[in-house]
Design an enzyme around this catalytic site. Structure first.
Site, PDB file in Angstrom:
ATOM      1  N   ASP A   7       0.868  -1.174   0.000  1.00 61.13           N
ATOM      2  CA  ASP A   7       0.000   0.000   0.000  1.00 61.13           C
ATOM      3  C   ASP A   7       0.910   1.231   0.000  1.00 61.13           C
ATOM      4  O   ASP A   7       2.098   1.132   0.345  1.00 61.13           O
ATOM      5  CB  ASP A   7      -0.885  -0.040   1.254  1.00 61.13           C
ATOM      6  CG  ASP A   7      -1.817   1.157   1.345  1.00 61.13           C
ATOM      7  OD1 ASP A   7      -2.255   1.657   0.293  1.00 61.13           O
ATOM      8  OD2 ASP A   7      -2.100   1.590   2.470  1.00 61.13           O
ATOM      9  N   GLU A   9      -0.185   5.019   0.971  1.00 63.63           N
ATOM     10  CA  GLU A   9      -0.422   5.965   2.072  1.00 63.63           C
ATOM     11  C   GLU A   9      -0.462   5.236   3.413  1.00 63.63           C
ATOM     12  O   GLU A   9      -1.114   4.212   3.552  1.00 63.63           O
ATOM     13  CB  GLU A   9      -1.732   6.713   1.842  1.00 63.63           C
ATOM     14  CG  GLU A   9      -1.686   7.633   0.633  1.00 63.63           C
ATOM     15  CD  GLU A   9      -3.028   8.301   0.386  1.00 63.63           C
ATOM     16  OE1 GLU A   9      -3.433   9.122   1.217  1.00 63.63           O
ATOM     17  OE2 GLU A   9      -3.663   7.983  -0.636  1.00 63.63           O
TER      18      GLU A   9
END
Length: 205
Positions: A7, A9
């Site tokens: 991922d 953020e």
């Protein structure tokens, strides 16, 4: 053959919407998938708030240009790329990501696209597909890759479940409690160790 899926953020860079909320003083924009797991509901709320305050894409990009990757993230990505093929699977948008991806050395990014009108207003968005992180992992597995994935939030958990090995990184307590099947770590050194543990190869730090 192994692929590391990350991922963006909260794992490698700050939460863009939280940074934007702090800069503009609009607290309602601080909501993330940690608070509202349904991404469609969350994005509609964000677009409504942007519109109410007359904020354009340029305003958001101005804030993003001031952000830096999390401390240690650049070194971690470099370390990972020496040992795995690395793909970033994110619910961000290409229009937001450029300044941060440049600082990370432009690893491959699969994400979404914003719809912008002639006045620079964000009028909508195109999701690549439903549950895109999990679908990406399914696709990599169909190519006979072993997939190790790391994420921090609810919207990462289907990706983590689909991967051969899933790791929670920087996850809040409620996510860790709800998904005890995934190891949960909070430093890049520990994350490196989890990737090494999950690998089918004999790798070293």
């Amino acid at each position: 053959m192994e692929i590391a899926c990350l991922d963006l953020e909260g794992v490698l860079v700050p939460e863009i919407w939280i940074a934007f909320a702090e800069k503009t003083g609009i607290d309602a924009l601080k909501a993330t998938t940690r608070d509202i797991p349904d991404y469609d509901v969350l994005m509609k709320q964000r677009l409504r708030i942007l519109d109410e305050h007359g904020l354009k894409l340029g305003d958001i990009q101005e804030v993003i240009a001031t952000l830096k990757p999390l401390e240690g993230a650049v070194e971690f990505v470099d370390w990972l790329r020496e040992r795995f093929q690395v793909v970033i699977l994110s619910d961000t948008f290409y229009e937001f990501s450029q300044p941060l991806m440049r600082q990370l050395g432009f690893p491959t990014l699969l994400c979404h696209k914003l719809e912008i009108d002639d006045s620079d207003r964000v009028v909508g968005y195109q999701l690549r597909q439903k549950d895109p992180k999990r679908q990406s992992v399914i696709a990599f597995k169909s190519l006979y890759y072993r997939v190790i994935a790391a994420g921090d939030s609810y919207n990462d958990t289907t990706m983590l479940s689909e991967a051969h090995a899933g790791i929670l990184f920087h996850a809040p307590e409620n996510v860790i409690r709800e998904f005890p099947q995934f190891p949960a770590v909070h430093t890049y050194e520990d994350l490196k160790r989890e990737f090494l543990k999950a690998s089918s190869r004999s790798l070293s730090l």
